[in-house]
Enzyme design. Structure first.
Site, PDB file in Angstrom:
ATOM      1  N   VAL A  12       0.842  -1.206   0.000  1.00 55.63           N
ATOM      2  CA  VAL A  12       0.000   0.000   0.000  1.00 55.63           C
ATOM      3  C   VAL A  12       0.875   1.254   0.000  1.00 55.63           C
ATOM      4  O   VAL A  12       0.577   2.242  -0.685  1.00 55.63           O
ATOM      5  CB  VAL A  12      -0.970  -0.020   1.205  1.00 55.63           C
ATOM      6  CG1 VAL A  12      -1.771   1.265   1.271  1.00 55.63           C
ATOM      7  CG2 VAL A  12      -1.917  -1.223   1.116  1.00 55.63           C
ATOM      8  N   TYR A 138      -3.139  -7.233  16.498  1.00 58.66           N
ATOM      9  CA  TYR A 138      -2.952  -6.343  15.343  1.00 58.66           C
ATOM     10  C   TYR A 138      -3.978  -5.212  15.398  1.00 58.66           C
ATOM     11  O   TYR A 138      -3.625  -4.030  15.372  1.00 58.66           O
ATOM     12  CB  TYR A 138      -3.089  -7.148  14.038  1.00 58.66           C
ATOM     13  CG  TYR A 138      -3.202  -6.274  12.812  1.00 58.66           C
ATOM     14  CD1 TYR A 138      -2.121  -5.526  12.362  1.00 58.66           C
ATOM     15  CD2 TYR A 138      -4.408  -6.182  12.104  1.00 58.66           C
ATOM     16  CE1 TYR A 138      -2.238  -4.714  11.248  1.00 58.66           C
ATOM     17  CE2 TYR A 138      -4.525  -5.376  10.990  1.00 58.66           C
ATOM     18  CZ  TYR A 138      -3.441  -4.640  10.563  1.00 58.66           C
ATOM     19  OH  TYR A 138      -3.558  -3.829   9.467  1.00 58.66           O
TER      20      TYR A 138
HETATM   21  N1  UFG Z   1      -9.724 -16.614   2.766  1.00 56.27           N
HETATM   22  C1  UFG Z   1      -9.899 -17.915   2.318  1.00 56.27           C
HETATM   23  N2  UFG Z   1      -8.797 -18.597   1.905  1.00 56.27           N
HETATM   24  C2  UFG Z   1      -7.550 -18.065   1.903  1.00 56.27           C
HETATM   25  C3  UFG Z   1      -7.374 -16.719   2.350  1.00 56.27           C
HETATM   26  C4  UFG Z   1      -8.491 -16.028   2.786  1.00 56.27           C
HETATM   27  O1  UFG Z   1     -11.007 -18.439   2.309  1.00 56.27           O
HETATM   28  O2  UFG Z   1      -6.583 -18.749   1.523  1.00 56.27           O
HETATM   29  C5  UFG Z   1     -10.915 -15.853   3.187  1.00 56.27           C
HETATM   30  C6  UFG Z   1     -10.837 -15.376   4.625  1.00 56.27           C
HETATM   31  O3  UFG Z   1     -11.347 -16.370   5.483  1.00 56.27           O
HETATM   32  C7  UFG Z   1     -11.712 -14.125   4.570  1.00 56.27           C
HETATM   33  C8  UFG Z   1     -11.514 -13.597   3.145  1.00 56.27           C
HETATM   34  O4  UFG Z   1     -10.986 -14.700   2.409  1.00 56.27           O
HETATM   35  O5  UFG Z   1     -13.039 -14.480   4.717  1.00 56.27           O
HETATM   36  C9  UFG Z   1     -10.540 -12.455   3.090  1.00 56.27           C
HETATM   37  O6  UFG Z   1      -9.360 -12.841   3.797  1.00 56.27           O
HETATM   38  P1  UFG Z   1      -8.019 -11.984   3.747  1.00 56.27           P
HETATM   39  O7  UFG Z   1      -7.011 -12.722   4.570  1.00 56.27           O
HETATM   40  O8  UFG Z   1      -7.695 -11.642   2.341  1.00 56.27           O
HETATM   41  O9  UFG Z   1      -8.431 -10.630   4.467  1.00 56.27           O
HETATM   42  P2  UFG Z   1      -9.067 -10.416   5.922  1.00 56.27           P
HETATM   43  O10 UFG Z   1     -10.503 -10.021   5.687  1.00 56.27           O
HETATM   44  O11 UFG Z   1      -8.817 -11.508   6.851  1.00 56.27           O
HETATM   45  O12 UFG Z   1      -8.137  -9.256   6.425  1.00 56.27           O
HETATM   46  C10 UFG Z   1      -8.247  -7.926   6.041  1.00 56.27           C
HETATM   47  C11 UFG Z   1      -6.904  -7.260   6.068  1.00 56.27           C
HETATM   48  C12 UFG Z   1      -6.310  -7.310   7.446  1.00 56.27           C
HETATM   49  C13 UFG Z   1      -7.262  -6.670   8.397  1.00 56.27           C
HETATM   50  C14 UFG Z   1      -8.602  -7.326   8.269  1.00 56.27           C
HETATM   51  C15 UFG Z   1      -9.613  -6.605   9.085  1.00 56.27           C
HETATM   52  O13 UFG Z   1      -6.068  -7.923   5.164  1.00 56.27           O
HETATM   53  O14 UFG Z   1      -5.090  -6.618   7.461  1.00 56.27           O
HETATM   54  O15 UFG Z   1      -9.074  -7.289   6.927  1.00 56.27           O
HETATM   55  O16 UFG Z   1     -10.629  -7.472   9.428  1.00 56.27           O
HETATM   56  F1  UFG Z   1      -6.837  -6.846   9.663  1.00 56.27           F
END
Ligand code: UFG
Length: 319
Positions: A12, A138
């Site tokens: 970012v 975090y």
């Molecule tokens: N997911 C999968 N498989 C994967 C990776 C992710 O199913 O291999 C799902 C996760 O369970 C989630 C969605 O895809 O439902 C998005 O996951 P990400 O890891 O891409 O992102 P997050 O929503 O967990 O995290 C984001 C930011 C973080 C922040 C968070 C706030 O990347 O930095 O939102 O809730 F903390």
């Protein structure tokens, strides 16, 4: 403006630094390269490799119009296993940055905050006045930083804006997401499409959502960068404004995988896996405050995000 961009060699941060250089600002990038890449610093920016805690003070002594603070550790799971890295690397280091800002009279700060400040939402879309109950170190650390910034704005006249990102995706030219440890959905799915990973694990299909997979609010990194420029222009002395950055629309994991299949033309095998600990079912931003007060409206679609991230992935594979 003369601007210090911390973490400007990361995903970012580098996209924002590129936008700022393109807009004609004088940009100095400070990054310790712990997770960033020296070649991600845009041409036209001055690069200083150093630790935030130590290097920010001497740099700010030169005189800057503002700081855009992206440098941070950002893996939710790691923050649970090794919280000390997050309290020190994010909270203590940002406290030192704030002290340097105060000492040298730097007038403006734009901070990368996160939807993780809210934790499990009571209602969606999530407004900025929703309860802040982070569920991991975090998010707790980012919220602590937001609290510190409010007090510095009140006591010391700082013009500050925190931008709480939802799920950032996409790429800007040669600037994009290339983490050594990739946890984010879209880059993982595109790794499958490019052949560097066999399949994607979808974490749970029994969530209380229309198709049973988690819903998130994805936002293009270029839209995000435009919000940072508006925040910089609109920041007011002695005020700490907080804005959610999301589109107000949610997409499920299943929908994201399907969008990736359509854009890449690859079958992208996906298997349902157990839920990931700490994942809320649905996170969608209310984008109203950013629209009303910043005049910010994201314009790029999920297809744009996946398309740009896919182009970036293929260009890196060929490089
Ligand atoms: N997911 C999968 N498989 C994967 C990776 C992710 O199913 O291999 C799902 C996760 O369970 C989630 C969605 O895809 O439902 C998005 O996951 P990400 O890891 O891409 O992102 P997050 O929503 O967990 O995290 C984001 C930011 C973080 C922040 C968070 C706030 O990347 O930095 O939102 O809730 F903390």
């Amino acid at each position: 403006m003369k601007l210090l961009v911390t973490g400007g060699a990361g995903y970012v941060g580098s996209v924002n630094a590129a936008h700022l250089v393109e807009a004609g600002h004088e940009v100095v990038v400070l990054d310790d390269l712990s997770t960033g890449h020296a070649d991600a610093v845009p041409e036209g920016a001055r690069f200083v490799q150093g630790e935030l805690s130590e290097a920010a003070g001497p740099l700010l002594a030169e005189g800057f119009d503002g700081v855009l603070h992206f440098a941070a550790k950002s893996l939710v799971g790691e923050s649970v296993a090794k919280p000390e890295l997050y309290w020190n690397g994010n909270v203590v280091a940002t406290f030192r940055l704030l002290e340097a800002i105060r000492e040298h009279g730097t007038p403006r700060l734009v901070f990368s905050s996160t939807a993780a400040c809210y934790g499990e939402p009571e209602e969606v879309p999530i407004r900025e006045d929703a309860p802040t109950r982070p569920t991991n170190p975090y998010g707790a650390g980012k919220l602590a930083i937001d609290t510190m910034i409010t007090s510095y704005a009140n006591a010391h006249g700082l013009a500050a804006v925190s931008l709480r990102y939802f799920n950032v995706a996409g790429a800007h030219g040669r600037f994009g997401e290339r983490h050594a440890v990739e946890t984010h959905l879209i880059p993982i799915v595109l790794q499958v499409a490019s052949g560097s990973r066999e399949s994607v694990a979808m974490y749970g299909d029994d969530w209380p959502t229309p198709d049973g997979t988690c819903v998130r609010d994805y936002i293009h990194v270029d839209d995000l960068a435009e919000a940072h420029q508006l925040a910089l222009q609109k920041a007011e002395p002695s005020t700490h404004a907080i804005y959610n950055l999301g589109s107000g629309t949610g997409y499920s994991v299943q929908q994201v995988v399907e969008a990736c299949r359509a854009i890449t033309g690859h079958a992208i095998p996906a298997a349902v896996a157990p839920r990931r600990a700490g994942d809320p079912a649905v996170l969608i931003a209310s984008a109203e405050r950013a629209a009303d007060q910043l005049g910010w409206k994201p314009s790029r679609s999920l297809q744009d995000m996946v398309g740009d991230a896919w182009r970036f992935t293929r260009e890196r594979a060929q490089a």
